[in-house]
Design a protein around this motif. Structure first.
Motif, PDB file in Angstrom:
ATOM      1  N   VAL A   2     -52.417 109.011 -53.580  1.00  0.00           N
ATOM      2  CA  VAL A   2     -52.427 107.574 -53.307  1.00  0.00           C
ATOM      3  C   VAL A   2     -51.676 106.819 -54.401  1.00  0.00           C
ATOM      4  N   MET A   3     -51.825 107.269 -55.639  1.00  0.00           N
ATOM      5  CA  MET A   3     -51.182 106.595 -56.773  1.00  0.00           C
ATOM      6  C   MET A   3     -49.663 106.534 -56.618  1.00  0.00           C
ATOM      7  N   CYS A   4     -49.075 107.624 -56.179  1.00  0.00           N
ATOM      8  CA  CYS A   4     -47.609 107.662 -56.105  1.00  0.00           C
ATOM      9  C   CYS A   4     -47.071 107.278 -54.727  1.00  0.00           C
ATOM     10  N   ALA A   5     -47.935 107.237 -53.714  1.00  0.00           N
ATOM     11  CA  ALA A   5     -47.473 107.046 -52.337  1.00  0.00           C
ATOM     12  C   ALA A   5     -46.710 105.736 -52.101  1.00  0.00           C
ATOM     13  N   PRO A   6     -47.246 104.560 -52.468  1.00  0.00           N
ATOM     14  CA  PRO A   6     -46.521 103.315 -52.157  1.00  0.00           C
ATOM     15  C   PRO A   6     -45.106 103.284 -52.730  1.00  0.00           C
ATOM     16  N   GLY A   7     -44.970 103.663 -53.997  1.00  0.00           N
ATOM     17  CA  GLY A   7     -43.647 103.639 -54.599  1.00  0.00           C
ATOM     18  C   GLY A   7     -42.685 104.614 -53.941  1.00  0.00           C
ATOM     19  N   MET A   8     -43.174 105.816 -53.627  1.00  0.00           N
ATOM     20  CA  MET A   8     -42.296 106.846 -53.083  1.00  0.00           C
ATOM     21  C   MET A   8     -42.077 106.719 -51.575  1.00  0.00           C
ATOM     22  N   LEU A   9     -42.922 105.931 -50.895  1.00  0.00           N
ATOM     23  CA  LEU A   9     -42.758 105.727 -49.456  1.00  0.00           C
ATOM     24  C   LEU A   9     -42.071 104.413 -49.117  1.00  0.00           C
ATOM     25  N   ILE A  10     -42.357 103.385 -49.896  1.00  0.00           N
ATOM     26  CA  ILE A  10     -41.793 102.061 -49.606  1.00  0.00           C
ATOM     27  C   ILE A  10     -40.434 101.866 -50.269  1.00  0.00           C
ATOM     28  N   LEU A  11     -40.289 102.397 -51.488  1.00  0.00           N
ATOM     29  CA  LEU A  11     -39.045 102.183 -52.235  1.00  0.00           C
ATOM     30  C   LEU A  11     -37.801 102.733 -51.515  1.00  0.00           C
ATOM     31  N   PRO A  12     -37.874 103.903 -50.848  1.00  0.00           N
ATOM     32  CA  PRO A  12     -36.683 104.352 -50.104  1.00  0.00           C
ATOM     33  C   PRO A  12     -36.214 103.358 -49.042  1.00  0.00           C
ATOM     34  N   ILE A  13     -37.168 102.665 -48.406  1.00  0.00           N
ATOM     35  CA  ILE A  13     -36.802 101.648 -47.412  1.00  0.00           C
ATOM     36  C   ILE A  13     -36.083 100.485 -48.093  1.00  0.00           C
ATOM     37  N   ILE A  14     -36.624 100.059 -49.241  1.00  0.00           N
ATOM     38  CA  ILE A  14     -36.016  98.950 -49.979  1.00  0.00           C
ATOM     39  C   ILE A  14     -34.601  99.317 -50.429  1.00  0.00           C
ATOM     40  N   MET A  15     -34.451 100.514 -51.008  1.00  0.00           N
ATOM     41  CA  MET A  15     -33.140 100.919 -51.511  1.00  0.00           C
ATOM     42  C   MET A  15     -32.148 101.130 -50.376  1.00  0.00           C
ATOM     43  N   GLU A  16     -32.602 101.644 -49.248  1.00  0.00           N
ATOM     44  CA  GLU A  16     -31.719 101.831 -48.097  1.00  0.00           C
ATOM     45  C   GLU A  16     -31.127 100.501 -47.651  1.00  0.00           C
ATOM     46  N   ARG A  17     -31.951  99.461 -47.671  1.00  0.00           N
ATOM     47  CA  ARG A  17     -31.463  98.124 -47.300  1.00  0.00           C
ATOM     48  C   ARG A  17     -30.536  97.548 -48.362  1.00  0.00           C
ATOM     49  N   LEU A  18     -30.942  97.668 -49.637  1.00  0.00           N
ATOM     50  CA  LEU A  18     -30.161  97.069 -50.720  1.00  0.00           C
ATOM     51  C   LEU A  18     -28.777  97.713 -50.863  1.00  0.00           C
ATOM     52  N   GLU A  19     -28.718  99.024 -50.663  1.00  0.00           N
ATOM     53  CA  GLU A  19     -27.458  99.731 -50.873  1.00  0.00           C
ATOM     54  C   GLU A  19     -26.387  99.381 -49.844  1.00  0.00           C
ATOM     55  N   LYS A  20     -26.748  98.658 -48.813  1.00  0.00           N
ATOM     56  CA  LYS A  20     -25.769  98.210 -47.825  1.00  0.00           C
ATOM     57  C   LYS A  20     -25.000  96.975 -48.290  1.00  0.00           C
ATOM     58  N   TYR A  21     -25.566  96.295 -49.296  1.00  0.00           N
ATOM     59  CA  TYR A  21     -24.891  95.103 -49.803  1.00  0.00           C
ATOM     60  C   TYR A  21     -23.742  95.491 -50.738  1.00  0.00           C
ATOM     61  N   LYS A  22     -22.687  94.721 -50.668  1.00  0.00           N
ATOM     62  CA  LYS A  22     -21.495  95.013 -51.460  1.00  0.00           C
ATOM     63  C   LYS A  22     -21.786  94.943 -52.953  1.00  0.00           C
ATOM     64  N   TRP A  23     -22.593  93.958 -53.362  1.00  0.00           N
ATOM     65  CA  TRP A  23     -22.876  93.808 -54.782  1.00  0.00           C
ATOM     66  C   TRP A  23     -23.660  95.012 -55.329  1.00  0.00           C
ATOM     67  N   MET A  24     -24.494  95.650 -54.480  1.00  0.00           N
ATOM     68  CA  MET A  24     -25.209  96.848 -54.914  1.00  0.00           C
ATOM     69  C   MET A  24     -24.263  98.038 -55.019  1.00  0.00           C
ATOM     70  N   GLN A  25     -23.284  98.084 -54.136  1.00  0.00           N
ATOM     71  CA  GLN A  25     -22.326  99.183 -54.174  1.00  0.00           C
ATOM     72  C   GLN A  25     -21.436  99.113 -55.412  1.00  0.00           C
ATOM     73  N   GLN A  26     -21.341  97.923 -55.978  1.00  0.00           N
ATOM     74  CA  GLN A  26     -20.505  97.734 -57.164  1.00  0.00           C
ATOM     75  C   GLN A  26     -21.236  98.073 -58.465  1.00  0.00           C
ATOM     76  N   ILE A  27     -22.542  98.274 -58.389  1.00  0.00           N
ATOM     77  CA  ILE A  27     -23.332  98.576 -59.602  1.00  0.00           C
ATOM     78  C   ILE A  27     -24.099  99.894 -59.433  1.00  0.00           C
ATOM     79  N   LYS A  28     -23.440 100.897 -58.879  1.00  0.00           N
ATOM     80  CA  LYS A  28     -24.089 102.186 -58.631  1.00  0.00           C
ATOM     81  C   LYS A  28     -24.710 102.816 -59.887  1.00  0.00           C
ATOM     82  N   PRO A  29     -24.099 102.697 -61.065  1.00  0.00           N
ATOM     83  CA  PRO A  29     -24.748 103.267 -62.259  1.00  0.00           C
ATOM     84  C   PRO A  29     -26.113 102.657 -62.567  1.00  0.00           C
ATOM     85  N   LEU A  30     -26.375 101.458 -62.010  1.00  0.00           N
ATOM     86  CA  LEU A  30     -27.654 100.791 -62.273  1.00  0.00           C
ATOM     87  C   LEU A  30     -28.711 101.105 -61.220  1.00  0.00           C
ATOM     88  N   HIS A  31     -28.369 101.885 -60.192  1.00  0.00           N
ATOM     89  CA  HIS A  31     -29.345 102.183 -59.142  1.00  0.00           C
ATOM     90  C   HIS A  31     -30.560 102.933 -59.689  1.00  0.00           C
TER      91      HIS A  31
END
Length: 324
Positions: free
Chosen positions: A232-261
């Protein structure tokens, strides 16, 4: 004269989830990890003095409460020994956010999956050993077998999921490989690191803190609750964060800062863990209990020991430290 604080009792009611959450939010404060060793040692001395009523004159309640916080965050509740800083539950936020963020970021290649699962299981093994029930000693051989087995199980699960999903699942689904590996490894790592408790039982006490017997069932119950809490401790971060990152990585500004991902994911995981560490720890009472009727049914020999200690005054429940 003001009423003295019960230095060995939590400040909040542990019979409710809210009370347990407040307690663990307080005691797993990551800031306690950076306190100097002499400050921690002095906190232990002050707690022991207060317990005997011999604290220095002029010591106020605020000092006592802070010393209690440092003591409970850094010293084992069974043995009173200072814990390794990296194994303390108060280190779960900084340690967990760094490792989990890295696992979520570098999951695309098998070597990266293997490396970060090894790092994570090494960290988990240390945490599990540090927060075990200290009344049950574990040999070096048992520790080695537990560490190798848990690490191997995590790697096999991760590689299996990665290999299977690589051709059958979308890149998004592959983001969940780390969680699958971590969840599976918890079912191996924790029982193996605490196998002595399962094999020989753990100390069980009555309400007065008097040892009445040892119970294997109590060990299994406590370890099962710890496994569930860790997932339970690790579940929210490891289950929800992939959804957040999948959405964010579609933005151009996120694609320009890949070393910061990677650092971005680490910070996101930290935000989850700040609340999930105390939440997971609070799911079950730290001082767990079993009924004596259950003990009599499952472990009659231990129930006989209890009868010899308690005589005719058999308590309805007995208690034990489940670990964290």
């Amino acid at each position: 004269m003001p009423e003295r604080l019960n230095i060995d009792a939590p400040l909040w009611d542990q019979s409710t989830f809210v009370g347990r959450f407040k307690h663990f939010l307080w005691v797993t404060d990551p800031r306690t990890c950076i306190e100097k060793e002499d400050v921690l040692d002095n906190a232990k001395v002050l707690v022991e003095q207060y317990r005997k009523g011999t604290e220095p004159p002029g010591t106020d309640l605020e000092q006592i409460i802070y010393a209690k916080k440092l003591y409970e965050s850094a010293f084992h509740p069974d043995s009173g020994e200072k814990q390794n800083v990296f194994g303390r539950m108060s280190f779960q936020v900084p340690g967990g956010m760094a490792i989990t963020g890295a696992m979520l970021q570098w999951y695309r290649t098998i070597p990266a999956v293997i490396f970060w699962q090894w790092v994570n299981q090494s960290f988990n093994a240390l945490v599990n050993y540090t927060n075990r029930n200290a009344q049950s000693p574990v040999s070096t051989t048992q520790l080695g077998v537990a560490y190798v087995s848990a690490t191997a199980s995590a790697m096999i699960t991760a590689i299996g999921c990665k290999t299977y999903w690589q051709k059958r699942a979308s890149p998004f689904v592959q983001r969940y490989v780390p969680f699958a590996a971590v969840a599976a490894a918890n079912f191996v790592n924790i029982p193996l690191m605490r196998q002595t408790e399962i094999l020989y039982g753990i100390d069980v006490e009555d309400e007065k803190g008097r040892k009445v017997c040892q119970s294997k069932y109590a060990a299994v119950k406590g370890i099962t609750q710890v496994i569930f809490s860790r997932v339970v401790m690790c579940a929210p971060g490891m289950l929800i964060l992939p959804i957040i990152m999948e959405r964010l990585e579609k933005y151009k500004w996120m694609q320009q800062i890949k070393p910061l991902h990677g650092p971005i994911q680490v910070m996101f995981v930290g935000c989850f863990l700040v609340f999930m560490v105390p939440t997971a720890c609070a799911l079950f009472p730290q001082k767990c209990s079993i009924t004596t009727t259950t003990l009599a049914r499952l472990e009659p020999a231990e129930f006989e020991k209890l009868q010899k200690v308690c005589g005719a005054d058999i308590p309805p429940r007995v208690y034990f430290n489940k670990g964290l």
